[in-house]
Design an enzyme around this catalytic site. Structure first.
Site, mmCIF file in Angstrom:
data_model
loop_
_atom_site.group_PDB
_atom_site.id
_atom_site.type_symbol
_atom_site.label_atom_id
_atom_site.label_comp_id
_atom_site.label_asym_id
_atom_site.label_seq_id
_atom_site.Cartn_x
_atom_site.Cartn_y
_atom_site.Cartn_z
ATOM 1 N N SER A 15 0.840 -1.206 0.000
ATOM 2 C CA SER A 15 0.000 0.000 0.000
ATOM 3 C C SER A 15 0.872 1.253 0.000
ATOM 4 O O SER A 15 2.089 1.186 0.240
ATOM 5 C CB SER A 15 -0.930 0.020 1.228
ATOM 6 O OG SER A 15 -0.179 0.110 2.422
ATOM 7 N N ASP A 36 5.287 -7.461 2.991
ATOM 8 C CA ASP A 36 4.328 -6.708 3.801
ATOM 9 C C ASP A 36 3.667 -7.648 4.808
ATOM 10 O O ASP A 36 3.630 -8.862 4.589
ATOM 11 C CB ASP A 36 3.265 -6.072 2.890
ATOM 12 C CG ASP A 36 2.633 -4.828 3.490
ATOM 13 O OD1 ASP A 36 1.976 -4.938 4.537
ATOM 14 O OD2 ASP A 36 2.778 -3.739 2.903
ATOM 15 N N ASP A 59 7.534 -9.551 8.335
ATOM 16 C CA ASP A 59 7.581 -8.678 9.500
ATOM 17 C C ASP A 59 8.996 -8.119 9.579
ATOM 18 O O ASP A 59 9.943 -8.843 9.914
ATOM 19 C CB ASP A 59 7.236 -9.465 10.760
ATOM 20 C CG ASP A 59 7.279 -8.612 12.031
ATOM 21 O OD1 ASP A 59 7.653 -7.424 11.951
ATOM 22 O OD2 ASP A 59 6.940 -9.141 13.108
ATOM 23 N N VAL A 60 9.163 -6.839 9.273
ATOM 24 C CA VAL A 60 10.506 -6.268 9.186
ATOM 25 C C VAL A 60 11.242 -6.286 10.519
ATOM 26 O O VAL A 60 12.481 -6.192 10.552
ATOM 27 C CB VAL A 60 10.475 -4.838 8.611
ATOM 28 C CG1 VAL A 60 9.970 -4.844 7.172
ATOM 29 C CG2 VAL A 60 9.648 -3.891 9.478
ATOM 30 N N TYR A 161 7.550 9.042 16.350
ATOM 31 C CA TYR A 161 7.726 8.969 14.895
ATOM 32 C C TYR A 161 8.982 9.722 14.463
ATOM 33 O O TYR A 161 9.792 9.207 13.676
ATOM 34 C CB TYR A 161 6.495 9.565 14.211
ATOM 35 C CG TYR A 161 6.487 9.442 12.714
ATOM 36 C CD1 TYR A 161 6.355 8.215 12.091
ATOM 37 C CD2 TYR A 161 6.607 10.568 11.903
ATOM 38 C CE1 TYR A 161 6.345 8.099 10.708
ATOM 39 C CE2 TYR A 161 6.592 10.473 10.526
ATOM 40 C CZ TYR A 161 6.474 9.239 9.932
ATOM 41 O OH TYR A 161 6.457 9.137 8.555
ATOM 42 N N PHE A 194 2.221 13.213 2.189
ATOM 43 C CA PHE A 194 1.820 12.465 1.002
ATOM 44 C C PHE A 194 0.447 11.835 1.209
ATOM 45 O O PHE A 194 0.058 11.518 2.327
ATOM 46 C CB PHE A 194 2.856 11.383 0.672
ATOM 47 C CG PHE A 194 3.941 11.857 -0.252
ATOM 48 C CD1 PHE A 194 4.042 11.365 -1.542
ATOM 49 C CD2 PHE A 194 4.847 12.819 0.165
ATOM 50 C CE1 PHE A 194 5.028 11.817 -2.411
ATOM 51 C CE2 PHE A 194 5.843 13.276 -0.683
ATOM 52 C CZ PHE A 194 5.931 12.782 -1.985
ATOM 53 N N THR A 196 -1.304 9.081 1.435
ATOM 54 C CA THR A 196 -1.126 7.660 1.695
ATOM 55 C C THR A 196 -2.151 7.207 2.733
ATOM 56 O O THR A 196 -2.843 8.033 3.331
ATOM 57 C CB THR A 196 0.285 7.385 2.236
ATOM 58 O OG1 THR A 196 0.399 7.972 3.544
ATOM 59 C CG2 THR A 196 1.348 7.965 1.319
#
Length: 255
Positions: A15, A36, A59-60, A161, A194, A196
């Site tokens: 996405s 993803d 899963d990063v 963040y 952006f 998104t």
């Protein structure tokens, strides 16, 4: 490096910025792995782009999960030349809010996904890329990370963040310097606001307000514009060790 025929992993590829990058690189003739956690969206995108696209639930944050994705990509796509890290999450929370101090678990989760997840995929992809034969420029691979203008101008409520994305910015140059010996470039994109899924849940009035803050063009960025920059980074061998703002001259205020 030319994109056509190359093997690419895009984390968060189901996405937003990741999906746009998957579609752009696929259209240029790359073999793309969509990495993803969202299996429904990932499989739908794979079906839409087949052949030349592969979805792997990833899963990063997890070393085993990412190693599996890298190994399967190398096997199925005959190598790995490009990694684009788009996986990320965002939360809003004050350091000291009405309900007390910022929740440490939520802060940790953002750091784990955005910063540790980026480093995890970077290190494992670099290990695979280091075995590639060099091209005419001596290049073996390219790693593109995603930060944010919040890394530099974090707003109130963005402590977690901003810290996570600031870490990605700080990681970029030392990683590029170290991996230069293997012919692997590392570049980071720092997008502004952006259009998104991260912003999709906002009321239209709030979205319009964000768009108006951008000097020019006065609108939200389009994911395809992120993908276009990612394409240029791959194709321009002199881009290395840099964080590139993609924000229409936006400078974020405190709120």
């Amino acid at each position: 490096m030319k994109i056509k025929g190359k093997s690419v992993i895009v984390t968060g590829g189901a996405s937003g910025l990741g999906e746009a990058t998957v579609r752009k690189f696929h259209s240029q003739g790359a073999r793309v792995t969509i990495a993803d956690v969202n299996s429904d969206r990932g499989r739908a995108l794979e079906a839409d782009l087949r052949p030349g696209a592969l979805f792997i639930e990833t899963d990063v944050k997890d070393a085993t999960s990412v190693q599996h994705t890298v190994d399967r990509t190398v096997q199925q796509h005959n190598g790995l030349q490009v990694l684009v890290n788009c996986a990320g999450i965002a939360i809003a929370g004050k350091v000291l809010g009405k309900e007390g101090p910022h929740d440490l678990g939520r802060f940790t989760e953002v750091i784990e996904v955005n910063l540790i997840g980026t480093f995890n995929t970077l290190r494992l992809a670099a290990a695979a890329m280091a075995g590639n034969p060099p091209d005419g420029e001596g290049e073996r691979g390219i790693i593109i990370n995603t930060a944010s203008v919040a890394a530099l101008e974090g707003q109130i409520g963005q402590a977690a963040y901003s810290a996570s994305k600031g870490g990605v910015v700080g990681l970029t140059l030392p990683a590029a310097r170290e991996l230069a010996g293997q012919g692997i470039r590392v570049v980071t994109i720092a997008p502004g606001t952006f259009d998104t899924p991260l912003l999709a849940g906002l009321p239209e009035k709030a979205r319009a307000s964000l768009a108006e803050q951008v000097p020019f063009p006065s609108r939200l960025g389009r994911p395809e514009e992120f993908a276009l920059l990612a394409q240029h980074i791959v194709e321009n061998v002199m881009l290395n060790g840099e964080t590139i703002r993609l924000d229409g001259a936006l400078r974020m205020g405190p709120r």
